[in-house]
Design an enzyme around this catalytic site. Structure first.
Site, PDB file in Angstrom:
ATOM      1  N   GLY A 179       0.813  -1.225   0.000  1.00 61.18           N
ATOM      2  CA  GLY A 179       0.000   0.000   0.000  1.00 61.18           C
ATOM      3  C   GLY A 179       0.837   1.261   0.000  1.00 61.18           C
ATOM      4  O   GLY A 179       1.852   1.372  -0.697  1.00 61.18           O
ATOM      5  N   ILE A 180       0.410   2.212   0.811  1.00 60.81           N
ATOM      6  CA  ILE A 180       1.068   3.519   0.862  1.00 60.81           C
ATOM      7  C   ILE A 180       2.514   3.371   1.339  1.00 60.81           C
ATOM      8  O   ILE A 180       3.426   4.026   0.827  1.00 60.81           O
ATOM      9  CB  ILE A 180       0.268   4.473   1.794  1.00 60.81           C
ATOM     10  CG1 ILE A 180      -1.093   4.790   1.141  1.00 60.81           C
ATOM     11  CG2 ILE A 180       1.045   5.746   2.080  1.00 60.81           C
ATOM     12  CD1 ILE A 180      -2.085   5.519   2.040  1.00 60.81           C
ATOM     13  N   ASN A 199       3.682   5.266   9.324  1.00 60.42           N
ATOM     14  CA  ASN A 199       2.636   4.997   8.326  1.00 60.42           C
ATOM     15  C   ASN A 199       1.756   3.811   8.687  1.00 60.42           C
ATOM     16  O   ASN A 199       0.591   3.771   8.294  1.00 60.42           O
ATOM     17  CB  ASN A 199       3.317   4.762   6.968  1.00 60.42           C
ATOM     18  CG  ASN A 199       2.387   4.088   5.985  1.00 60.42           C
ATOM     19  OD1 ASN A 199       1.471   4.705   5.445  1.00 60.42           O
ATOM     20  ND2 ASN A 199       2.611   2.778   5.757  1.00 60.42           N
ATOM     21  N   ALA A 200       2.292   2.845   9.435  1.00 54.81           N
ATOM     22  CA  ALA A 200       1.517   1.625   9.736  1.00 54.81           C
ATOM     23  C   ALA A 200       0.178   2.010  10.351  1.00 54.81           C
ATOM     24  O   ALA A 200       0.101   2.886  11.211  1.00 54.81           O
ATOM     25  CB  ALA A 200       2.292   0.731  10.697  1.00 54.81           C
ATOM     26  N   GLY A 201      -0.858   1.354   9.893  1.00 52.74           N
ATOM     27  CA  GLY A 201      -2.176   1.660  10.441  1.00 52.74           C
ATOM     28  C   GLY A 201      -3.137   0.539  10.130  1.00 52.74           C
ATOM     29  O   GLY A 201      -2.939  -0.223   9.182  1.00 52.74           O
ATOM     30  N   LYS A 224     -16.670  -0.965  13.063  1.00 51.36           N
ATOM     31  CA  LYS A 224     -17.985  -1.359  13.609  1.00 51.36           C
ATOM     32  C   LYS A 224     -18.586  -0.086  14.192  1.00 51.36           C
ATOM     33  O   LYS A 224     -17.841   0.760  14.710  1.00 51.36           O
ATOM     34  CB  LYS A 224     -17.841  -2.354  14.776  1.00 51.36           C
ATOM     35  CG  LYS A 224     -17.607  -3.795  14.370  1.00 51.36           C
ATOM     36  CD  LYS A 224     -18.915  -4.520  14.128  1.00 51.36           C
ATOM     37  CE  LYS A 224     -18.591  -5.947  13.678  1.00 51.36           C
ATOM     38  NZ  LYS A 224     -19.484  -6.449  12.666  1.00 51.36           N
ATOM     39  N   LEU A 257     -20.206   2.049  17.081  1.00 53.66           N
ATOM     40  CA  LEU A 257     -19.713   2.025  18.466  1.00 53.66           C
ATOM     41  C   LEU A 257     -20.471   1.013  19.337  1.00 53.66           C
ATOM     42  O   LEU A 257     -19.867   0.284  20.121  1.00 53.66           O
ATOM     43  CB  LEU A 257     -19.823   3.443  19.054  1.00 53.66           C
ATOM     44  CG  LEU A 257     -19.141   3.692  20.376  1.00 53.66           C
ATOM     45  CD1 LEU A 257     -17.666   3.323  20.350  1.00 53.66           C
ATOM     46  CD2 LEU A 257     -19.283   5.167  20.766  1.00 53.66           C
ATOM     47  N   TYR A 314     -11.022   4.359  14.756  1.00 48.51           N
ATOM     48  CA  TYR A 314     -10.051   4.837  13.757  1.00 48.51           C
ATOM     49  C   TYR A 314      -9.964   6.371  13.772  1.00 48.51           C
ATOM     50  O   TYR A 314      -8.876   6.951  13.810  1.00 48.51           O
ATOM     51  CB  TYR A 314     -10.496   4.327  12.385  1.00 48.51           C
ATOM     52  CG  TYR A 314      -9.560   4.637  11.240  1.00 48.51           C
ATOM     53  CD1 TYR A 314      -8.349   3.952  11.089  1.00 48.51           C
ATOM     54  CD2 TYR A 314      -9.900   5.592  10.286  1.00 48.51           C
ATOM     55  CE1 TYR A 314      -7.505   4.224  10.016  1.00 48.51           C
ATOM     56  CE2 TYR A 314      -9.063   5.864   9.210  1.00 48.51           C
ATOM     57  CZ  TYR A 314      -7.873   5.176   9.076  1.00 48.51           C
ATOM     58  OH  TYR A 314      -7.041   5.453   8.008  1.00 48.51           O
TER      59      TYR A 314
HETATM   60  P1  NAD Z   1      -2.411  -1.201   4.298  1.00 49.18           P
HETATM   61  O1  NAD Z   1      -3.294  -2.017   5.157  1.00 49.18           O
HETATM   62  O2  NAD Z   1      -2.310  -1.562   2.856  1.00 49.18           O
HETATM   63  O3  NAD Z   1      -0.936  -1.174   4.904  1.00 49.18           O
HETATM   64  C1  NAD Z   1      -0.679  -0.978   6.266  1.00 49.18           C
HETATM   65  C2  NAD Z   1       0.601  -1.711   6.634  1.00 49.18           C
HETATM   66  O4  NAD Z   1       0.826  -1.517   8.048  1.00 49.18           O
HETATM   67  C3  NAD Z   1       0.507  -3.213   6.379  1.00 49.18           C
HETATM   68  O5  NAD Z   1       1.613  -3.666   5.626  1.00 49.18           O
HETATM   69  C4  NAD Z   1       0.487  -3.815   7.775  1.00 49.18           C
HETATM   70  O6  NAD Z   1       1.068  -5.096   7.868  1.00 49.18           O
HETATM   71  C5  NAD Z   1       1.280  -2.764   8.585  1.00 49.18           C
HETATM   72  N1  NAD Z   1       0.991  -2.883  10.007  1.00 49.18           N
HETATM   73  C6  NAD Z   1      -0.225  -2.988  10.580  1.00 49.18           C
HETATM   74  N2  NAD Z   1      -0.084  -3.190  11.913  1.00 49.18           N
HETATM   75  C7  NAD Z   1       1.245  -3.202  12.188  1.00 49.18           C
HETATM   76  C8  NAD Z   1       2.019  -3.374  13.361  1.00 49.18           C
HETATM   77  N3  NAD Z   1       1.424  -3.605  14.544  1.00 49.18           N
HETATM   78  N4  NAD Z   1       3.358  -3.345  13.255  1.00 49.18           N
HETATM   79  C9  NAD Z   1       3.961  -3.126  12.068  1.00 49.18           C
HETATM   80  N5  NAD Z   1       3.286  -2.960  10.921  1.00 49.18           N
HETATM   81  C10 NAD Z   1       1.944  -3.002  10.965  1.00 49.18           C
HETATM   82  O7  NAD Z   1      -2.900   0.324   4.488  1.00 49.18           O
HETATM   83  P2  NAD Z   1      -2.661   1.614   3.584  1.00 49.18           P
HETATM   84  O8  NAD Z   1      -3.910   1.894   2.847  1.00 49.18           O
HETATM   85  O9  NAD Z   1      -1.393   1.532   2.829  1.00 49.18           O
HETATM   86  O10 NAD Z   1      -2.555   2.733   4.723  1.00 49.18           O
HETATM   87  C11 NAD Z   1      -1.339   3.237   5.217  1.00 49.18           C
HETATM   88  C12 NAD Z   1      -1.669   4.348   6.201  1.00 49.18           C
HETATM   89  O11 NAD Z   1      -2.471   5.332   5.556  1.00 49.18           O
HETATM   90  C13 NAD Z   1      -2.462   3.891   7.409  1.00 49.18           C
HETATM   91  O12 NAD Z   1      -2.044   4.586   8.561  1.00 49.18           O
HETATM   92  C14 NAD Z   1      -3.889   4.280   7.048  1.00 49.18           C
HETATM   93  O13 NAD Z   1      -4.692   4.455   8.184  1.00 49.18           O
HETATM   94  C15 NAD Z   1      -3.648   5.581   6.319  1.00 49.18           C
HETATM   95  N6  NAD Z   1      -4.727   5.994   5.410  1.00 49.18           N
HETATM   96  C16 NAD Z   1      -5.054   5.264   4.313  1.00 49.18           C
HETATM   97  C17 NAD Z   1      -6.081   5.705   3.483  1.00 49.18           C
HETATM   98  C18 NAD Z   1      -6.481   4.961   2.231  1.00 49.18           C
HETATM   99  O14 NAD Z   1      -7.384   5.431   1.531  1.00 49.18           O
HETATM  100  N7  NAD Z   1      -5.852   3.843   1.886  1.00 49.18           N
HETATM  101  C19 NAD Z   1      -6.774   6.861   3.796  1.00 49.18           C
HETATM  102  C20 NAD Z   1      -6.417   7.573   4.922  1.00 49.18           C
HETATM  103  C21 NAD Z   1      -5.394   7.132   5.724  1.00 49.18           C
END
Ligand code: NAD
Length: 458
Positions: A229-230, A299-301, A306, A308, A364
């Site tokens: 992802g990102i 960046n991890a997220g 659900k 509340l 979230y």
């Molecule tokens: P994704 O799920 O594709 O990637 C997230 C990565 O974080 C995964 O590789 C996962 O294994 C890793 N991760 C999760 N828990 C972890 C932990 N405990 N330790 C280490 N690594 C961990 O998500 P994404 O879409 O690439 O999002 C990246 C960030 O951008 C996140 O913080 C997300 O909340 C934020 N975000 C995404 C969007 C979107 O539209 N995709 C929008 C707003 C914010």
């Protein structure tokens, strides 16, 4: 994931249908490729009487190889000029009656901007203005910029940059160095999906890179959640810009993580960020391998959606822990051990859900609003150490996370922004890249949305 509608719209049949039925018309956005010129055409620079930034901006544009348009060259207006960007120094506006100068500059050029053009208005932070009238007029700039972002179309973006004058009363070389990275980023294809933003520049030390195509040369950068992802896009963009990337993800994502790290010549760290020993293990790894970490990108997220009333406590706890508390614990240990040097950067990924709130995402949205709180509180506290703290708040980005959203909601999320499309992971990565540059030391305490000017939380 692909946006089939956006591809269809680019076809002959698609174009005809869009016109006839008045359907959303997502333009093809100009994105950055190393070596690209900053703009597709000349820039037109205007200034309110008494402005302090037109000189520095002209120097920045010239140094960046941007052609400055001269409307006086063709006073008849017989050959209509088209512009890659319109820039206006509004710092000279000290009273609402002088806002008319904005109309006089932008009105004749409203249809003269090339596709994926750029509009930048520069102002003085209202809280720094010496009189209430000047503060009022400077605050008014926001309405103009946000509306231009919605009106001009065809991939044109519009931003307001408030430039602090407090540290630099002479408006001299210091201003140029502080502003240069932001102006370059906003004009370039790197900011394709950033629009309607208010960015504050001023304060910290910035340095100019030897090569603007490698603005992160030699910097050690940690990216969490880098396996996909990102995060994977971030690792690639930051390595392309010259950084040594330490890519981190959970052990279960080890294979994907190794592939990302190998691809960019970086190193991989398998670690669950929520493990009690994670901060010290990470600190020890960074200390022994690199002796420091210049840029930390949280960046991890995760999402565990659900409403509340139906949410079990585990869903709440996991999301807050991964998205917010683990960032705080890691920052604390890295700062305590002085592993982030002066000139360092902490950049967190928030979300527009943290600004607007979202049904089914109380956990979230709480975590992502907390990330904004982290920026607000840490940025002033770390200013003296020369460390900047910023966040990006992505909107709808085409990833696995958004691919899981039900079709109708997904389609609405994609189109409800000024650019009528979702962003790409690379758009978030380029924005974080800009905040990470040593040249961006004067940008701190900002939350920059990468959302195509989404209606959510606007
Ligand atoms: P994704 O799920 O594709 O990637 C997230 C990565 O974080 C995964 O590789 C996962 O294994 C890793 N991760 C999760 N828990 C972890 C932990 N405990 N330790 C280490 N690594 C961990 O998500 P994404 O879409 O690439 O999002 C990246 C960030 O951008 C996140 O913080 C997300 O909340 C934020 N975000 C995404 C969007 C979107 O539209 N995709 C929008 C707003 C914010």
């Amino acid at each position: 994931m692909t946006d089939r509608y956006a591809s269809f719209v680019q076809s002959a049949t698609g174009r005809a249908l869009v016109k006839r039925l008045g359907l959303p018309d997502p333009p093809r956005l100009r994105r950055h490729h190393p070596g690209d010129p900053l703009l597709a055409g000349p820039a037109l620079l205007g200034a309110a009487t008494g402005g302090r930034l037109a000189g520095p901006i002209a120097k920045i544009l010239t140094a960046a190889g941007v052609e400055l348009a001269d409307p006086a060259a063709d006073p008849s207006g017989d050959t209509p000029q088209r512009y890659g960007a319109l820039l206006f120094d509004a710092t000279g506006i000290t009273d609402s009656t002088e806002l008319r100068q904005l109309y006089d500059f932008f009105h004749p050029q409203a249809r003269a901007v090339l596709p994926s053009g750029r509009v930048i208005v520069l102002g003085t932070p209202p809280q720094e203005c010496p009189t209430p009238r000047e503060a009022t007029a400077q605050r008014a700039l926001e309405g103009l910029v946000r509306s231009i972002g919605k009106e001009f179309g065809r991939g044109t973006t519009a931003q307001l940059v408030y430039v602090s004058g407090a540290d630099d009363p002479a408006h001299s070389a210091g201003t140029i160095t502080s502003l240069e990275s932001t102006v370059r980023f906003l004009l370039s294809g790197r900011s394709a999906y950033v629009s309607g933003q208010v960015i504050r520049v001023g304060g910290g030390a910035a340095s100019v890179p030897a090569d603007w195509d490698r603005p992160l040369d030699g910097q050690v950068v940690l990216v969490t959640g880098a396996a996909r992802g990102i995060g994977a896009a971030l690792a690639k963009v930051l390595a392309r810009d010259g950084a040594k990337v330490v890519a981190l993800d959970i052990p279960a994502a080890g294979d994907a993580l190794a592939a990302v790290a190998n691809d960019i010549g970086g190193t991989a760290v398998q670690l669950d960020l929520t493990a009690p020993e994670a901060p010290t293990r990470l600190a020890e790894h960074l200390a022994s391998r690199h002796g420091r970490v210049d840029v930390v990108v949280h960046n991890a997220g995760i999402t565990r959606d659900k409403t509340l009333g139906r949410m079990d406590a585990d869903r709440w706890d996991q999301v807050i822990d991964v998205n917010l508390s683990s960032q705080e614990r890691i920052n604390d240990v890295l700062l305590e051990r002085e592993l982030i040097p002066a000139g360092g950067r902490i950049i967190s990924v928030s979300s527009i859900a943290g600004i607007a709130g979202n049904r089914g995402q109380t956990n979230y949205a709480t975590s992502k609003a907390g990330v904004i709180g982290l920026v607000d509180s840490l940025a002033p506290a770390l200013r003296e150490r020369g460390i900047s703290v910023n966040a990006v708040a992505p909107g709808f980005i085409e990833t696995r996370l958004t691919a899981r959203i039900p079709l109708v909601v997904r389609e609405a999320g994609r189109r409800m922004n000024s650019l009528a499309q979702g962003g790409l992971p690379v758009d978030v990565a380029e924005t974080i890249g800009w905040l990470a540059w040593p040249a961006s030391g004067a940008v701190s305490g900002n939350v920059v949305r990468v959302c195509g000017q989404s209606l959510l939380g606007a």
